[in-house]
Motif scaffolding. Structure first.
Motif, mmCIF file in Angstrom:
data_model
loop_
_atom_site.group_PDB
_atom_site.id
_atom_site.type_symbol
_atom_site.label_atom_id
_atom_site.label_comp_id
_atom_site.label_asym_id
_atom_site.label_seq_id
_atom_site.Cartn_x
_atom_site.Cartn_y
_atom_site.Cartn_z
ATOM 1 N N ASN A 103 4.749 5.974 24.161
ATOM 2 C CA ASN A 103 5.129 7.283 23.084
ATOM 3 C C ASN A 103 3.953 7.265 22.100
ATOM 4 N N PRO A 104 3.346 8.431 22.196
ATOM 5 C CA PRO A 104 2.112 8.733 21.247
ATOM 6 C C PRO A 104 2.284 8.292 19.639
ATOM 7 N N LEU A 105 3.568 8.603 19.257
ATOM 8 C CA LEU A 105 3.826 8.151 17.785
ATOM 9 C C LEU A 105 4.063 6.806 17.842
ATOM 10 N N ILE A 106 4.374 5.985 18.656
ATOM 11 C CA ILE A 106 4.326 4.394 18.575
ATOM 12 C C ILE A 106 2.794 3.874 18.581
ATOM 13 N N GLN A 107 1.877 4.647 19.399
ATOM 14 C CA GLN A 107 0.553 4.197 19.396
ATOM 15 C C GLN A 107 -0.329 4.605 17.954
ATOM 16 N N LEU A 108 0.317 5.619 17.306
ATOM 17 C CA LEU A 108 -0.252 6.023 15.920
ATOM 18 C C LEU A 108 0.490 5.056 14.978
ATOM 19 N N MET A 109 1.456 4.467 15.076
ATOM 20 C CA MET A 109 2.031 3.542 14.139
ATOM 21 C C MET A 109 1.355 2.316 14.278
ATOM 22 N N THR A 110 1.165 1.953 15.486
ATOM 23 C CA THR A 110 0.387 0.490 15.609
ATOM 24 C C THR A 110 -1.201 0.703 15.646
ATOM 25 N N ARG A 111 -1.508 1.778 15.186
ATOM 26 C CA ARG A 111 -3.110 1.834 15.187
ATOM 27 C C ARG A 111 -3.841 0.643 14.474
ATOM 28 N N ARG A 112 -3.087 0.530 13.116
ATOM 29 C CA ARG A 112 -3.583 -0.639 12.233
ATOM 30 C C ARG A 112 -2.605 -1.091 11.301
ATOM 31 N N MET A 113 -2.377 -2.281 10.930
ATOM 32 C CA MET A 113 -1.438 -2.599 9.899
ATOM 33 C C MET A 113 -1.988 -2.619 8.522
ATOM 34 N N ALA A 114 -1.385 -1.860 7.579
ATOM 35 C CA ALA A 114 -1.905 -1.781 6.238
ATOM 36 C C ALA A 114 -1.290 -2.901 5.361
ATOM 37 N N ILE A 115 -2.201 -4.167 5.089
ATOM 38 C CA ILE A 115 -1.830 -5.231 4.473
ATOM 39 C C ILE A 115 -1.371 -4.934 3.061
ATOM 40 N N VAL A 116 -1.682 -3.912 2.131
ATOM 41 C CA VAL A 116 -1.315 -3.928 1.103
ATOM 42 C C VAL A 116 0.245 -3.192 1.028
ATOM 43 N N THR A 117 0.821 -2.881 2.314
ATOM 44 C CA THR A 117 2.252 -2.383 2.167
ATOM 45 C C THR A 117 3.150 -3.677 2.267
ATOM 46 N N ILE A 118 2.581 -4.704 2.818
ATOM 47 C CA ILE A 118 3.234 -6.072 2.541
ATOM 48 C C ILE A 118 3.422 -6.491 1.275
ATOM 49 N N GLY A 119 2.454 -6.341 0.321
ATOM 50 C CA GLY A 119 2.766 -6.454 -1.190
ATOM 51 C C GLY A 119 3.487 -5.826 -1.590
ATOM 52 N N HIS A 120 3.650 -4.380 -1.250
ATOM 53 C CA HIS A 120 4.478 -3.547 -1.714
ATOM 54 C C HIS A 120 5.945 -4.234 -1.600
ATOM 55 N N LEU A 121 6.246 -4.529 -0.296
ATOM 56 C CA LEU A 121 7.647 -4.968 -0.049
ATOM 57 C C LEU A 121 7.909 -6.152 -0.663
ATOM 58 N N ILE A 122 6.846 -7.263 -0.998
ATOM 59 C CA ILE A 122 7.296 -8.462 -1.594
ATOM 60 C C ILE A 122 7.774 -7.899 -2.947
ATOM 61 N N GLY A 123 6.686 -7.040 -3.571
ATOM 62 C CA GLY A 123 7.051 -6.726 -5.295
ATOM 63 C C GLY A 123 8.372 -6.179 -5.105
ATOM 64 N N GLY A 124 8.758 -5.026 -4.137
ATOM 65 C CA GLY A 124 9.897 -4.541 -4.167
ATOM 66 C C GLY A 124 11.228 -5.310 -4.193
ATOM 67 N N VAL A 125 11.194 -6.182 -3.158
ATOM 68 C CA VAL A 125 12.310 -7.156 -3.096
ATOM 69 C C VAL A 125 12.401 -8.027 -4.486
ATOM 70 N N ALA A 126 11.352 -8.412 -4.932
ATOM 71 C CA ALA A 126 11.464 -9.256 -6.052
ATOM 72 C C ALA A 126 12.036 -8.516 -7.307
ATOM 73 N N ILE A 127 11.730 -7.306 -7.405
ATOM 74 C CA ILE A 127 12.146 -6.059 -8.476
ATOM 75 C C ILE A 127 13.607 -6.111 -8.265
ATOM 76 N N LEU A 128 14.212 -5.900 -6.990
ATOM 77 C CA LEU A 128 15.296 -5.471 -6.550
ATOM 78 C C LEU A 128 16.301 -6.889 -6.678
ATOM 79 N N ALA A 129 15.513 -7.874 -6.523
ATOM 80 C CA ALA A 129 16.573 -8.983 -6.754
ATOM 81 C C ALA A 129 16.992 -9.083 -8.318
#
Length: 266
Positions: A103-129
């Motif tokens: 699927n072309p969309l999956i290829q686009l999605m996995t083109r690169r992993m943006a590390i900053v987004t993992i920081g977003h998740l960690i921060g978001g979960v901490a604030i949510l908790a």
């Protein structure tokens, strides 16, 4: 299931590639955390000055803020490469996606992993908790399920709008600017109780940009504040379903727009 399995394999490979540069990985995480922390500090400063915001206490906004940020991270971690769609189309990189048996969309999605987004998740979960502990919500099984559904629905709502805009790149050969504008709208308005805005803005953030469904509506249900809504309470409770519907429509729109792709290569 096959598509999901392929996405997981390719996403792990992209993450391993990013982790080869340890310093870049560390500062990427730090940058993501810093962005979320600065936003929270700004809200805390406003509430320190005025006491509340539209009748919402800091503890209640903490829950809303955490829900919005976590939902944002849940969509942007797998779909961050959507923001590169303009380059992918203009450079004819999309040609390769069309000839591979995936699927072309999956290829686009996995083109690169943006590390900053993992920081977003960690921060978001901490604030949510923190919001879950301090907001005063009684976390019954029903409320926990509603929170989980709200996070998934909020992620799908934001993702669907961005996917629809990314699809326009096949016609316009440019979509990144529109996507960044939409991202700015979510970041500017999504972290606050939407009731504080005027009626025109509330209408726009419910229909034109259905941002209210991403976190605000579910948060009002959890906090028992549905009396302030301009929609029926059951609509607010059904916000996660809106995300599912919008995601399905956005994917159909993506599939339809691919037909207009015209390679710029030779």
């Amino acid at each position: 299931m096959r598509a999901l399995r392929m996405w997981a394999i390719l996403a792990r490979a992209a993450l391993r590639a990013e982790m080869q540069h340890r310093v870049h990985f560390f500062f990427g995480l730090l940058g993501g955390l810093a962005v979320q922390g600065m936003g929270l500090v700004f809200i805390a400063t406003i509430l320190t000055r005025f006491g509340d915001l539209g009748g919402w206490t800091f503890q209640e906004i903490l829950l809303l803020y955490g829900m919005r940020l976590t939902a944002h991270a849940l969509w942007v971690i797998p779909f961050a490469s959507l923001f590169q769609i303009t380059h992918v189309v203009r450079s004819a990189e999309f040609d390769r996606y069309l000839v591979r048996p995936l699927n072309p969309l999956i290829q686009l999605m996995t083109r690169r992993m943006a590390i900053v987004t993992i920081g977003h998740l960690i921060g978001g979960v901490a604030i949510l908790a923190a919001g879950m502990v301090r907001s005063g919500v009684v976390w019954t099984p029903v409320n926990v399920l509603l929170l989980i559904a709200a996070l998934a629905g909020g992620a799908l709502t934001e993702m669907s709008l961005q996917l629809a805009l990314a699809s326009l790149a096949f016609r316009l050969h440019s979509a990144t600017e529109l996507m960044l504008t939409l991202d700015s709208v979510f970041n500017s308005f999504g972290n606050y109780p939407i009731k504080i805005f005027g009626p025109v803005a509330r209408w726009g953030l419910t229909t034109v940009f259905p941002l209210a469904f991403a976190a605000y509506f579910p948060a009002t249900v959890l906090l028992d504040r549905t009396d302030e809504l301009w929609v029926l309470p059951w609509i607010a409770a059904a916000a996660p379903a809106v995300g599912v519907i919008l995601a399905a429509l956005a994917y159909l729109f993506w599939r339809a727009q691919i037909r207009y792709y015209s390679s710029s290569g030779n």
